[in-house]
Write a protein that holds these residues in place. Structure first.
Motif, PDB file in Angstrom:
ATOM      1  N   MET A 165     -38.502 -20.232 -45.685  1.00  0.00           N
ATOM      2  CA  MET A 165     -39.163 -19.473 -44.619  1.00  0.00           C
ATOM      3  C   MET A 165     -39.080 -20.161 -43.263  1.00  0.00           C
ATOM      4  O   MET A 165     -39.653 -19.669 -42.284  1.00  0.00           O
ATOM      5  N   GLY A 166     -38.396 -21.298 -43.190  1.00  0.00           N
ATOM      6  CA  GLY A 166     -38.222 -21.979 -41.909  1.00  0.00           C
ATOM      7  C   GLY A 166     -39.442 -22.752 -41.458  1.00  0.00           C
ATOM      8  O   GLY A 166     -39.552 -23.106 -40.276  1.00  0.00           O
ATOM      9  N   PHE A 167     -40.372 -23.043 -42.379  1.00  0.00           N
ATOM     10  CA  PHE A 167     -41.546 -23.827 -42.023  1.00  0.00           C
ATOM     11  C   PHE A 167     -41.199 -25.318 -42.033  1.00  0.00           C
ATOM     12  O   PHE A 167     -40.249 -25.745 -42.690  1.00  0.00           O
ATOM     13  N   PRO A 168     -41.956 -26.136 -41.308  1.00  0.00           N
ATOM     14  CA  PRO A 168     -41.656 -27.574 -41.257  1.00  0.00           C
ATOM     15  C   PRO A 168     -41.833 -28.239 -42.619  1.00  0.00           C
ATOM     16  O   PRO A 168     -42.543 -27.733 -43.495  1.00  0.00           O
ATOM     17  N   GLU A 169     -41.204 -29.398 -42.771  1.00  0.00           N
ATOM     18  CA  GLU A 169     -41.235 -30.110 -44.052  1.00  0.00           C
ATOM     19  C   GLU A 169     -42.646 -30.472 -44.486  1.00  0.00           C
ATOM     20  O   GLU A 169     -42.944 -30.531 -45.681  1.00  0.00           O
TER      21      GLU A 169
END
Length: 509
Positions: A144-148
């Motif tokens: 979903m393109g969320f940060p690590e």
């Protein structure tokens, strides 16, 4: 008369457990269950899309007395096989297009058996199942393109996941200590914003969280059923001027009625500018992001503060598994975490893993939901899931073309993703009669087991609604749906024009 100490301690009384009396008999029954389920799944195309539960079986199920004495495993299974298995709501079937219900994956069925067999408690703990859930959440965050470092938790469904996201928004943006004072701390009224097309979870959410529906602002939509950002700006400004405190905007990545996708980039920009929490309801639509072809439709989703989506919808897994992702881990755990003595983390042993998942929601006891996602992602890979999601969209576009090309069918809303709303429309009928005709038509298509679309209201008109999150569907199934609608529509017209038709609201073509 009191018994002496030796009598009380005597092991003479029989002790019981719930393991099988014969493991070999149980093994044979388990093999039979698996064989029967494989037979059922492998012959779905030969079965009706839905069948009514016979009255006799309803009576058996509803009037059965409480079993006080054992009937045995084999008898219990036989009752399931005869009275339950043949009568689901149809969502396994290749021609099921109702609501937004996935069909399940056979491997995931077995994964659920394995998870139940292990029966781990997923508050956390120092155990492999907790590591599997941690990995699945991190995979989903990456997709979903969320940060690590994003936080996340698996929940029962999109409603619960979104309500938890709204709770985090309330904690982060209310300006009050929600955990101590709640809404009784005397602060300003909190306001939440969604479109008129947003799913009903948001009403449940504001009611459950004490915000109240009077403070839920339902923003109008444009002709594409997307939230009107200018109207949103006006509503927020009006609430600020009145002394209220706007806290959250809910964007939709695939509305339940039509599959519309709000302008997520514009909403992300607006929330950043206004210091508002941006929650995205991606119940089924967010998973279109797995496809490089479809991901641009969801541009801006990756900027959400929180995102909820269901893996039992457009990732086809069996119920129940949904995911909440939260961009800010401290806001997520700050909303829910607490550490009573009975779940204290220890430096070693079973509790050394801590209880991270209970700190991200309201549940302490949680099932091993992650196993089916972990096994299916490993077995089939993201690219195959993406291809089948693309296939569903292509099938919906094919359905739209067939609707637009047929003089008796009418498309009632744009179909940007995988939902098509349409109706059977003979010329010259007033709206009320069209609604009655299409209602009867829909019920006949379902009752005859031809296909299972559902319904909704679009711009005041009754619509047959086909939502395709069906990994078993083919173009031939789309053809069958269209033919079923046309055939039943023509049959109803013939009946209603018959001299023997005596309904008080009958009419003549």
């Amino acid at each position: 008369m009191a018994r002496d100490k030796d009598e009380v301690a005597s092991p003479s009384a029989q002790e019981f457990n719930l393991d099988p009396r014969s493991w070999e008999d149980f093994r044979a029954l388990g093999h039979r269950m698996l064989d029967d389920m494989v037979d059922h799944l492998s012959t779905l195309r030969e079965q009706p899309a839905w069948r009514q539960v016979p009255d006799s079986i309803k009576t058996d199920l509803l009037n059965e007395p409480l079993p006080r004495l054992p009937q045995g495993e084999a008898r219990a299974y036989e009752d399931f096989r005869r009275n339950v298995l043949p009568y689901p709501n149809g969502n396994l079937h290749p021609r099921f297009f109702g609501w937004v219900q996935g069909n399940g994956i056979p491997l995931a069925m077995l994964a659920d058996m394995l998870a139940s067999g292990m029966n781990p408690h997923l508050a956390g703990f120092n155990q492999a199942p907790a590591l599997v859930e941690q990995k699945v959440v991190s995979w989903l965050a990456a997709l979903m393109g969320f940060p690590e470092n994003a936080s996340g938790v698996l929940e029962s469904g999109g409603t619960m996941a979104s309500i938890l996201g709204l709770a985090v928004a309330r904690h982060a943006k209310s300006g009050m200590d929600m955990r101590k004072q709640g809404l009784q701390g005397g602060g300003p009224r909190l306001t939440v914003y969604c479109s008129t097309e947003t799913h009903g979870w948001v009403q449940k959410g504001v009611e459950l969280l004490g915000i109240g529906t009077d403070w839920l602002r339902r923003i109008p939509v444009d002709t594409q059923f997307r939230m009107n950002v200018a109207a949103l700006r006006d509503a927020v400004a009006a609430d600020r001027a009145a002394g209220h405190r706007p806290i959250c905007v809910v964007g939709s990545a695939g509305t339940v009625n039509t599959g519309a996708i709000d302008d997520l980039r514009a909403l992300a920009d607006f929330c950043q500018e206004q210091d508002l929490w941006f929650h995205v309801d991606g119940a089924f639509g967010a998973l279109a992001r797995l496809s490089p072809k479809l991901a641009p439709l969801l541009s801006g989703l990756e900027r959400a503060d929180s995102l909820a989506f269901d893996l039992h919808k457009w990732m086809y897994l069996p119920f129940e598994i949904a995911c909440l992702l939260v961009r800010h881990p401290e806001a997520h755990t700050g909303t829910f975490a607490f550490a009573p003595s009975y779940i204290a983390r220890q430096p070693r042993g079973v509790s050394a893993g801590g209880f991270p998942f209970s700190d991200r929601g309201v549940d302490l006891t949680r099932a091993f939901k992650a196993l089916k996602a972990w096994m299916c992602l490993k077995a089939y890979g993201v690219e195959l899931f993406a291809r089948i999601i693309e296939q569903n969209v292509e099938q919906t576009r094919y359905l739209v073309r067939k609707i637009e090309e047929h003089p008796r069918l009418e498309l009632l809303a744009p179909a940007p993703l995988n939902v098509a709303c349409f109706r059977f429309r003979p010329e010259g009928l007033p709206a009320e009669q069209l609604d009655r005709l299409n209602t009867e038509l829909l019920l006949r298509v379902q009752e005859r087991g031809l296909a299972v679309p559902s319904s909704t209201i679009v711009n005041g008109a009754f619509a047959i609604r086909a939502c395709n999150v069906n990994h078993r569907a083919t173009r031939a199934d789309v053809d069958a749906l269209v033919q079923a609608v046309l055939d039943q529509g023509e049959n109803i017209l013939q009946e209603w024009n018959s001299p023997d038709f005596d309904e008080p609201w009958g009419w003549i073509i």
